[in-house]
Scaffold this motif. Sequence first.
Motif, PDB file in Angstrom:
ATOM      1  N   PHE A   1       0.836  -1.206   0.000  1.00 33.92           N
ATOM      2  CA  PHE A   1       0.000   0.000   0.000  1.00 33.92           C
ATOM      3  C   PHE A   1       0.870   1.255   0.000  1.00 33.92           C
ATOM      4  O   PHE A   1       0.656   2.176  -0.794  1.00 33.92           O
ATOM      5  N   SER A   2       1.857   1.298   0.881  1.00 36.22           N
ATOM      6  CA  SER A   2       2.728   2.472   0.989  1.00 36.22           C
ATOM      7  C   SER A   2       3.533   2.690  -0.286  1.00 36.22           C
ATOM      8  O   SER A   2       3.726   3.837  -0.712  1.00 36.22           O
ATOM      9  N   MET A   3       4.014   1.615  -0.889  1.00 37.82           N
ATOM     10  CA  MET A   3       4.786   1.733  -2.129  1.00 37.82           C
ATOM     11  C   MET A   3       3.911   2.282  -3.259  1.00 37.82           C
ATOM     12  O   MET A   3       4.335   3.170  -3.999  1.00 37.82           O
ATOM     13  N   ALA A   4       2.698   1.781  -3.391  1.00 37.43           N
ATOM     14  CA  ALA A   4       1.790   2.284  -4.429  1.00 37.43           C
ATOM     15  C   ALA A   4       1.506   3.759  -4.200  1.00 37.43           C
ATOM     16  O   ALA A   4       1.479   4.561  -5.144  1.00 37.43           O
ATOM     17  N   SER A   5       1.305   4.127  -2.953  1.00 40.36           N
ATOM     18  CA  SER A   5       1.045   5.522  -2.617  1.00 40.36           C
ATOM     19  C   SER A   5       2.245   6.402  -2.968  1.00 40.36           C
ATOM     20  O   SER A   5       2.102   7.464  -3.574  1.00 40.36           O
ATOM     21  N   MET A   6       3.438   5.959  -2.595  1.00 33.09           N
ATOM     22  CA  MET A   6       4.647   6.742  -2.851  1.00 33.09           C
ATOM     23  C   MET A   6       4.890   6.916  -4.346  1.00 33.09           C
ATOM     24  O   MET A   6       5.215   8.008  -4.811  1.00 33.09           O
ATOM     25  N   VAL A   7       4.726   5.852  -5.109  1.00 35.52           N
ATOM     26  CA  VAL A   7       4.938   5.924  -6.557  1.00 35.52           C
ATOM     27  C   VAL A   7       3.970   6.927  -7.185  1.00 35.52           C
ATOM     28  O   VAL A   7       4.350   7.725  -8.045  1.00 35.52           O
TER      29      VAL A   7
ATOM     30  N   VAL B   1      -5.274   9.411   6.077  1.00 36.85           N
ATOM     31  CA  VAL B   1      -4.879   8.938   7.407  1.00 36.85           C
ATOM     32  C   VAL B   1      -5.917   7.961   7.944  1.00 36.85           C
ATOM     33  O   VAL B   1      -5.571   6.953   8.566  1.00 36.85           O
ATOM     34  N   PHE B   2      -7.190   8.228   7.691  1.00 39.14           N
ATOM     35  CA  PHE B   2      -8.252   7.340   8.150  1.00 39.14           C
ATOM     36  C   PHE B   2      -8.029   5.937   7.582  1.00 39.14           C
ATOM     37  O   PHE B   2      -8.068   4.942   8.300  1.00 39.14           O
ATOM     38  N   LYS B   3      -7.757   5.863   6.307  1.00 39.55           N
ATOM     39  CA  LYS B   3      -7.519   4.575   5.655  1.00 39.55           C
ATOM     40  C   LYS B   3      -6.257   3.921   6.207  1.00 39.55           C
ATOM     41  O   LYS B   3      -6.234   2.725   6.476  1.00 39.55           O
ATOM     42  N   GLU B   4      -5.209   4.702   6.380  1.00 44.40           N
ATOM     43  CA  GLU B   4      -3.956   4.163   6.892  1.00 44.40           C
ATOM     44  C   GLU B   4      -4.132   3.592   8.294  1.00 44.40           C
ATOM     45  O   GLU B   4      -3.633   2.520   8.615  1.00 44.40           O
ATOM     46  N   MET B   5      -4.844   4.302   9.143  1.00 49.75           N
ATOM     47  CA  MET B   5      -5.055   3.832  10.509  1.00 49.75           C
ATOM     48  C   MET B   5      -5.926   2.574  10.546  1.00 49.75           C
ATOM     49  O   MET B   5      -5.643   1.642  11.290  1.00 49.75           O
ATOM     50  N   ILE B   6      -6.981   2.558   9.751  1.00 51.89           N
ATOM     51  CA  ILE B   6      -7.842   1.374   9.720  1.00 51.89           C
ATOM     52  C   ILE B   6      -7.034   0.166   9.283  1.00 51.89           C
ATOM     53  O   ILE B   6      -7.108  -0.904   9.883  1.00 51.89           O
ATOM     54  N   LEU B   7      -6.236   0.341   8.243  1.00 54.71           N
ATOM     55  CA  LEU B   7      -5.419  -0.759   7.745  1.00 54.71           C
ATOM     56  C   LEU B   7      -4.396  -1.198   8.794  1.00 54.71           C
ATOM     57  O   LEU B   7      -4.195  -2.394   9.006  1.00 54.71           O
TER      58      LEU B   7
END
Length: 185
Positions: free
Chosen positions: A9-15, A174-180
């Motif tokens: 998830f983080s890699m897709a977001s960063m790219v 952030v909401f999505k990140e925290m839930i995940l």
Amino acid sequence: KLQYLFTVFSMASMVTVIANKIFLEKIPLKVEVILSSVFILVGTFFMIFTKDINIFMVGLIMSGLGIGIYISLGSYLIINTFIEDRTGKLNFLHFSYSISAVLTPVIAAALIGINLSWNMVYTTLLILVGVVIFLALKTDFSGVTHEKDKKNKDGSTDWDLKVYLSASMLFLYVFKEMILSYLIV
């Protein structure tokens, strides 16, 4: 395999954050906001309705791509819309990001505390993403300049819908990140 999912998830977001400069030159802003929201919606549906880890990963990648647009687009909208008080507006944007990091675990805990499943918490996210799509449809992006050296003609200092749209996109990130994060832990 599960421990690496958040990295995907983080890699897709960063790219997408990095690649968004190219998208901004070719795709109208309204289309980009709506398209990134659709990526988040579809990715979240994949995560909600699957038991297969690979489909879950595809959902994470799609959501990460959409969230990457949200992250970069907020600052882009403020910097390219306003000449005066950019710092104040960017501070508000970053404050929104910070406050959402504090509020989202509380919101997720409250929702789970009333016996909602993680899928229902994700469904709450989908409602909020729907609000972003609605705001994007109502927003006039004509005041946003695309060229670095071109200045906004009106020099508007009003905090119009673009500022609040940008802040809500970061809140949803952030909401999505925290839930995940809580789901994986």
